[in-house]
Scaffold this active site. Structure first.
Site, PDB file in Angstrom:
ATOM      1  N   GLU A   7       0.810  -1.206   0.000  1.00 33.52           N
ATOM      2  CA  GLU A   7       0.000   0.000   0.000  1.00 33.52           C
ATOM      3  C   GLU A   7       0.851   1.267   0.000  1.00 33.52           C
ATOM      4  OE1 GLU A   7      -2.841   0.329   3.160  1.00 33.52           O
ATOM      5  OE2 GLU A   7      -3.975   1.819   2.046  1.00 33.52           O
ATOM      6  N   ASP A   8       1.944   1.254   0.727  1.00 35.85           N
ATOM      7  CA  ASP A   8       2.690   2.499   0.952  1.00 35.85           C
ATOM      8  C   ASP A   8       4.049   2.593   0.266  1.00 35.85           C
ATOM      9  OD1 ASP A   8       0.591   3.217   2.523  1.00 35.85           O
ATOM     10  OD2 ASP A   8       1.543   2.684   4.419  1.00 35.85           O
TER      11      ASP A   8
END
Ligand code: MN
Length: 723
Positions: free
Chosen positions: A76-77
């Site tokens: 996600e990051d």
């Protein structure tokens, strides 16, 4: 920041021959992926996945879960992809990371409490593997522990979501410690002043320490032994959030809540419960009004136990609960039963309760297992896999059975939305109406007030609600059509037999006949004819008897002379049309024309006839001309479902002749969007006017619909389709 060795050391304490390399590799990957990122606290981002992995190790979870904990934010990051993770760490780890990422992408922060239960189930359905849920809970726990660094608006939103979604999930999974910590942290951010007050109250309470708990536990154990009663004792300090709910529920101030410590005594039999109660009361003085016997009067959620509050050894109030093993099981696993109670009357909650009980039970077994791996690897949460949870455009969640389609969704929103469902967008993209929906899909229905349910939908809808509505619509439509057909038959046949059916209807004779034949209405009588339960002949015979008392209906009158063709009719012939709208088995792109003798309409049974050099001519299946044509040149054809192209149909209307009779009829036709292709008007000596039109209609329903309207006109005595 926690060091990776602390985590691997922890794992080595509960797993025999652990695959620590997997965890170390995940650590290196995560450290590189998050390099340069910091948390709001100023710490390197890496501290977060490390803490999450540590929480998972504290829960005694397997290496794959701990590794996934380290990797949980990389997709996600950071630039890392799920394929990369699968390549490096295998499918198992990748699936867990993928599941966590999917759940994290969804924000439930602003959703109403009413949706909370659906959100919980959606998370469970999306999790697929119980380990996904464990990582997500550990993630949330660490985020809650470090919430101080978030802006206060965020603090409240995240706390609210945690309180409504994640704490109850932890509770259902039997992760009581996690649940309590989450709740206390939520209280800290949602009600900081109350939290502070309770915190100080508990700290200043000199009986809140572990030493005191041990002391009282020892005294009770001793007492059981002396009296030869088998049982076990457990004591705990109540957590802040539960003290808060107690204050709230009983409208008490903190100073009125004395029993901050509770003990539970579990014994072997019902008799022992009361025996122990007597013993407790004999050594410690009971507080009046605090004794509750939920054994003889169980709570509505089946909870059974004896509760009492006594003045303990140091003069402090303590709460004591006494119950049997069996009652304890209900109380523990009965979180499910508890749920069931709260949601009673809500369909499906009973089954949900069973599933949660099962889920908790298997997690309890897991704690007793020697090797967490053997258990974890095999455990899939397929408990919620026969359901899908999807979002409405407004963010509400709808629960649907597996395989449900946009049409099911439309009916779940509102029956009208279902009836007028014309198209669907899933996650912003148009999809066919039969597309199965997936968890987390955002579904938008495009409605069109001119649309009606289609029989084809029955092939793919999954919900009973959608099926019922569609069938209901088809039935009504069929009935309407059968009524129209019956009327047409009765009028046509009546003409041959000397009965003016339309007039008989207007004069109320048909109504009387309907009563006589024990039909509830004229429509009922007509639908009986339409469905061939009554023959037109029988109806007409009875009607004839009513109109001409004593006379017998002549077997068959000579049919009236056909009305001579007007020039307009003569020129009227079916024009060749594109083959669209007709499907010829096995052939494409053939010139199609409609036979002028019968002018078949979409929906009618049809037959194709190959005419030399002129393509295929489409006849109505019951066209008398077909009998004279060569059988070998017949082909089977069907309507292709395209019903928006106009087709010609001939209609004949007989009306009293007066000024405006023609315009009355034509205005009815045009108001129904029926285009008049050609027509003729003839006034007869008997004062009647005969109008014949070739009109363009898109299907039979439209044709019969407009004929029905014309029949309602006072002056009209006949309105028929002619061939
Ligand atoms: Mn995270």
């Amino acid at each position: 920041m926690i060091r990776i060795n602390e985590i691997t050391d922890k794992v080595a304490t509960y797993i025999d021959k652990p695959d620590l390399e997997l965890i170390q590799k995940a650590y290196i990957f995560t450290a590189q992926a998050h390099v340069g990122q910091t948390r709001l606290s100023g710490e390197p981002y890496l501290s977060h996945p490390m803490s999450v992995a540590n929480i998972l190790a504290e829960m005694n979870l397997d290496e794959a879960t701990v590794a996934a904990g380290l990797l949980h934010d990389t997709v996600e990051d950071t630039k890392a992809t799920i394929e990369e993770i699968e390549g490096l760490f295998g499918e198992e780890v990748a699936d867990i990371v993928d599941g966590v990422t999917k759940i994290s992408k969804m924000s439930f922060e602003s959703k109403a409490v009413a949706q909370a239960e659906n959100i919980r189930k959606m998370i469970l359905a999306m999790a697929e593997d119980i380990r996904v849920l464990m990582v997500k809970l550990a993630d949330r726990l660490h985020n809650m522990r470090t919430l101080d660094f978030q802006p206060s608006v965020k603090q409240r939103l995240i706390s609210q979501e945690t309180l409504e979604i994640y704490a109850p999930l932890a509770n259902r999974l039997g992760l009581h410690r996690t649940k309590r910590e989450l709740e206390d942290l939520c209280l800290k951010y949602l009600k900081p002043d109350v939290y502070e007050q309770i915190d100080q109250g508990v700290a200043s309470h000199h009986t809140s320490g572990q030493a005191y708990i041990d002391k009282v536990t020892g005294l009770i154990t001793e007492m059981l032994k002396e009296n030869e009663i088998k049982g076990r004792v457990a004591g705990r300090t109540k957590h802040r959030y539960s003290i808060y709910t107690k204050m709230l529920q009983q409208d008490l101030g903190l100073d009125q809540i004395f029993d901050l410590i509770a003990f539970r005594i579990i014994v072997g039999s019902l008799k022992d419960c009361y025996a122990v109660l007597g013993l407790i009361h004999s050594i410690w003085k009971p507080v009046t009004g605090r004794f509750k016997d939920y054994i003889s009067i169980p709570k509505a959620n089946m909870y059974q136990s004896v509760h009492t509050t006594v003045i303990g050894p140091d003069g402090e109030r303590i709460e004591i609960q006494i119950r049997t093993e069996e009652m304890n099981k209900v109380a523990e696993y009965g979180v499910a039963a508890h749920w069931q109670y709260k949601e009673k009357g809500k369909k499906g909650s009973n089954r949900d309760a069973e599933r949660f009980t099962w889920l908790r039970q298997i997690l309890d077994w897991q704690r007793d297992l020697q090797d967490p791996r053997e258990f974890m690897a095999s455990l899939r949460i397929d408990l919620f896999q026969d359901e899908v949870y999807v979002f409405t455009p407004r963010g509400d969640i709808k629960e649907l059975p597996e395989g449900a389609t946009p049409v099911d969704f439309a009916y779940a929103v509102h029956s009208k939305v279902g009836d007028q469902c014309a198209g669907a967008k899933v996650n912003g993209r148009l999809v066919p109406l039969g597309t199965p929906l997936k968890n987390g899909d955002r579904v938008e229905i495009i409605t069109d007030s001119h649309r009606n349910p289609s029989r084809d939908w029955l092939k793919f809808v999954k919900t009973a609600r959608a099926k019922t509505r569609i069938k209901q619509y088809i039935r009504t439509e069929e009935r309407d059509r059968s009524i129209s057909l019956a009327r047409e038959m009765l009028e046509k046949e009546g003409r041959k037999l000397g009965v003016n059916f339309l007039k008989a209807m207007k004069d109320g004779h048909v109504h009387k006949l309907a009563e006589e034949l024990s039909c509830s209405s004229v429509d009922e009588l007509l639908s009986q004819v339409g469905y061939a339960r009554l023959t037109p002949r029988k109806v007409l015979q009875k009607l004839y008897g009513m109109l001409h008392v004593g006379e017998k209906m002549p077997d068959e009158r000579k049919a009236p002379e056909p009305v001579p063709l007007t020039p307009a009719q003569a020129t009227e012939a079916a024009k060749p049309k594109k083959s669209e709208g007709i499907k010829i088995s096995g052939v494409d792109d053939v010139l199609v024309r409609f036979a002028s003798c019968c002018n078949p309409l979409p929906g009618e049974p049809i037959v194709g006839y190959i005419s030399r050099g002129r393509g295929v001519t489409i006849h109505a299946a019951d066209c008398p001309n077909l009998k004279e044509l060569e059988g070998e040149r017949m082909v089977s054809v069907s309507w292709d479902g395209v019903e928006d192209k106009p087709y010609p149909a001939k209609i004949r209307i007989v009306s009293r002749n007066f000024k405006g009779a023609l315009s009355q009829v034509t205005s009815l036709l045009t108001s129904d969007d029926v285009n008049i292709h050609s027509g003729s008007f003839q006034s007869n000596v008997d004062g009647n006017a005969v109008m014949e039109f070739t009109v363009e209609v898109t299907n039979l329903t439209q044709l019969y619909g407009v004929l029905d309207k014309i029949r309602l006109v006072e002056s009209v005595t006949e309105a028929l389709r002619v061939s």
